[in-house]
Scaffold this motif. Structure first.
Motif, PDB file in Angstrom:
ATOM      1  N   GLU A  24      18.556  43.288 -21.235  1.00  0.00           N
ATOM      2  CA  GLU A  24      19.846  43.836 -21.532  1.00  0.00           C
ATOM      3  C   GLU A  24      20.798  43.361 -20.487  1.00  0.00           C
ATOM      4  O   GLU A  24      21.730  43.038 -20.658  1.00  0.00           O
ATOM      5  CB  GLU A  24      19.713  45.042 -21.110  1.00  0.00           C
ATOM      6  CG  GLU A  24      19.213  46.225 -22.256  1.00  0.00           C
ATOM      7  CD  GLU A  24      20.101  46.563 -23.384  1.00  0.00           C
ATOM      8  OE1 GLU A  24      21.094  46.273 -23.295  1.00  0.00           O
ATOM      9  OE2 GLU A  24      19.513  47.310 -24.167  1.00  0.00           O
ATOM     10  N   LYS A  26      20.529  40.152 -19.584  1.00  0.00           N
ATOM     11  CA  LYS A  26      20.514  38.654 -20.102  1.00  0.00           C
ATOM     12  C   LYS A  26      20.130  38.009 -18.808  1.00  0.00           C
ATOM     13  O   LYS A  26      20.639  36.757 -18.356  1.00  0.00           O
ATOM     14  CB  LYS A  26      21.886  38.137 -20.262  1.00  0.00           C
ATOM     15  CG  LYS A  26      22.473  39.176 -21.473  1.00  0.00           C
ATOM     16  CD  LYS A  26      23.997  38.752 -21.907  1.00  0.00           C
ATOM     17  CE  LYS A  26      24.586  39.446 -23.015  1.00  0.00           C
ATOM     18  NZ  LYS A  26      23.825  39.889 -24.182  1.00  0.00           N
ATOM     19  N   ASN A  81      25.688  42.983 -14.536  1.00  0.00           N
ATOM     20  CA  ASN A  81      26.843  42.495 -15.214  1.00  0.00           C
ATOM     21  C   ASN A  81      27.698  43.323 -15.909  1.00  0.00           C
ATOM     22  O   ASN A  81      27.549  44.518 -16.113  1.00  0.00           O
ATOM     23  CB  ASN A  81      26.135  41.330 -16.245  1.00  0.00           C
ATOM     24  CG  ASN A  81      25.282  41.744 -17.329  1.00  0.00           C
ATOM     25  OD1 ASN A  81      25.961  42.538 -18.097  1.00  0.00           O
ATOM     26  ND2 ASN A  81      24.186  41.409 -17.625  1.00  0.00           N
ATOM     27  N   GLN A  82      28.873  42.454 -16.452  1.00  0.00           N
ATOM     28  CA  GLN A  82      29.734  43.395 -17.092  1.00  0.00           C
ATOM     29  C   GLN A  82      29.479  43.948 -18.409  1.00  0.00           C
ATOM     30  O   GLN A  82      29.775  44.999 -18.915  1.00  0.00           O
ATOM     31  CB  GLN A  82      30.946  42.551 -17.511  1.00  0.00           C
ATOM     32  CG  GLN A  82      31.680  42.271 -16.030  1.00  0.00           C
ATOM     33  CD  GLN A  82      33.163  41.236 -16.509  1.00  0.00           C
ATOM     34  OE1 GLN A  82      33.149  40.851 -17.455  1.00  0.00           O
ATOM     35  NE2 GLN A  82      33.931  41.086 -15.363  1.00  0.00           N
ATOM     36  N   ALA A  83      28.407  43.187 -19.285  1.00  0.00           N
ATOM     37  CA  ALA A  83      27.858  43.836 -20.442  1.00  0.00           C
ATOM     38  C   ALA A  83      26.947  44.828 -20.208  1.00  0.00           C
ATOM     39  O   ALA A  83      26.895  45.560 -21.237  1.00  0.00           O
ATOM     40  CB  ALA A  83      27.196  42.555 -21.084  1.00  0.00           C
ATOM     41  N   ALA A  84      26.138  45.157 -19.310  1.00  0.00           N
ATOM     42  CA  ALA A  84      25.226  46.120 -19.063  1.00  0.00           C
ATOM     43  C   ALA A  84      24.882  46.201 -17.545  1.00  0.00           C
ATOM     44  O   ALA A  84      24.467  45.419 -16.963  1.00  0.00           O
ATOM     45  CB  ALA A  84      24.031  45.576 -19.601  1.00  0.00           C
ATOM     46  N   SER A  85      25.381  47.523 -16.866  1.00  0.00           N
ATOM     47  CA  SER A  85      25.308  47.533 -15.777  1.00  0.00           C
ATOM     48  C   SER A  85      24.007  48.370 -15.546  1.00  0.00           C
ATOM     49  O   SER A  85      22.933  48.353 -14.510  1.00  0.00           O
ATOM     50  CB  SER A  85      26.249  48.298 -15.056  1.00  0.00           C
ATOM     51  OG  SER A  85      26.392  49.702 -15.739  1.00  0.00           O
ATOM     52  N   GLN A 165      27.322  55.475 -21.531  1.00  0.00           N
ATOM     53  CA  GLN A 165      26.619  54.257 -20.948  1.00  0.00           C
ATOM     54  C   GLN A 165      25.220  54.491 -21.367  1.00  0.00           C
ATOM     55  O   GLN A 165      24.576  55.164 -21.004  1.00  0.00           O
ATOM     56  CB  GLN A 165      26.971  54.459 -19.257  1.00  0.00           C
ATOM     57  CG  GLN A 165      26.207  53.084 -18.708  1.00  0.00           C
ATOM     58  CD  GLN A 165      26.631  53.334 -17.063  1.00  0.00           C
ATOM     59  OE1 GLN A 165      26.921  54.308 -16.816  1.00  0.00           O
ATOM     60  NE2 GLN A 165      26.388  52.120 -16.594  1.00  0.00           N
ATOM     61  N   ARG A 201      19.261  48.108 -30.812  1.00  0.00           N
ATOM     62  CA  ARG A 201      20.048  47.286 -29.708  1.00  0.00           C
ATOM     63  C   ARG A 201      19.294  45.581 -29.856  1.00  0.00           C
ATOM     64  O   ARG A 201      18.023  45.810 -29.705  1.00  0.00           O
ATOM     65  CB  ARG A 201      19.844  47.862 -28.491  1.00  0.00           C
ATOM     66  CG  ARG A 201      20.599  49.060 -28.177  1.00  0.00           C
ATOM     67  CD  ARG A 201      20.498  49.443 -26.706  1.00  0.00           C
ATOM     68  NE  ARG A 201      21.188  48.769 -25.872  1.00  0.00           N
ATOM     69  CZ  ARG A 201      22.347  49.101 -25.434  1.00  0.00           C
ATOM     70  NH1 ARG A 201      23.190  49.863 -26.093  1.00  0.00           N
ATOM     71  NH2 ARG A 201      22.991  48.167 -24.627  1.00  0.00           N
TER      72      ARG A 201
END
Length: 214
Positions: A24, A26, A81-85, A165, A201
């Motif tokens: 998630e 990355k 990260n911006q995609a997945a905190s 979220q 996902r």
């Protein structure tokens, strides 16, 4: 990207959790595909890292941390990260995230599902800890009772446990729900569409492949 991350452990509902969080977020990592109860966690090399001889285990440079829920919380806190905190930022939602994580790990995982694993015959360890069908039945019933809390939350149509979220609490819950299904324990109706969303996902699919032995 962090080439210093090393994850030990594959093959269980608990080891997939850190694989999932890593995908998630990355993050690149080195995979050490050792299995529990095969002797691989009892080698001198691994015992020096983890005297408890359990998996999963994460190495991040000089840090060594075990316990799947702790590992994924650490990763989410350290490498957002911006995609997945994976962790809520505001204090009130963060408090609810903590509540969900502790609830899932204690009431659904260790108190219910792991009791079934230790003493059940369905994919269980009764050959090690003893066959106790009455205990297994009570643990399954306790799991279904505690799942009412999940049903009440998901019944309002929210996408994830904490709303829009996706967090580590969803990783913990999903692994418990799939674990229960494997043990032929019925889950609540609201969990079915929830599982459909979460299991689709891409990071989950990648983590499932990474969690396979070999």
């Amino acid at each position: 990207m962090n080439p210093e991350l090393v994850l030990w452990g594959v093959g269980t509902s608990r080891t997939i959790r850190p694989h999932w969080a890593l995908h998630e977020l990355k993050l690149s990592y080195t995979r050490k595909p050792i299995l529990p109860r095969t002797g691989e966690t009892e080698t001198p090399e691994y015992t020096a890292l983890n005297p408890r001889q359990k998996v999963p285990l994460l190495q991040d440079h000089t840090l060594v941390i075990g316990e799947s829920a702790a590992i994924i919380a650490y990763l989410a806190k350290t490498y957002p990260n911006q995609a997945a905190s994976l962790i809520p930022k505001d204090s009130e939602t963060y408090a609810k995230w903590l509540e969900w994580c502790f609830f899932i790990v204690t009431e659904l995982d260790s108190t219910s599902l792991y009791v079934m694993r230790r003493h059940g015959q369905i994919k269980g360890l009764s050959h090690i800890y003893g066959d106790a069908p009455g205990v297994v039945a009570q643990a399954a019933e306790y799991f279904r009772k505690q799942l009412k809390h999940v049903d009440a939350a998901l019944s309002d149509g929210r996408e994830y446990l904490l709303g829009e979220q996706f967090t580590t609490a969803d990783i913990l819950l999903t692994t418990c729900l799939t674990w229960a299904i494997d043990y032929q324990v019925a889950i609540c109706d609201s969990a079915t569409p929830y599982l459909d969303r979460v299991l689709n996902r891409p990071a989950y699919r990648d983590a499932s492949a990474a969690n396979k032995p070999g």
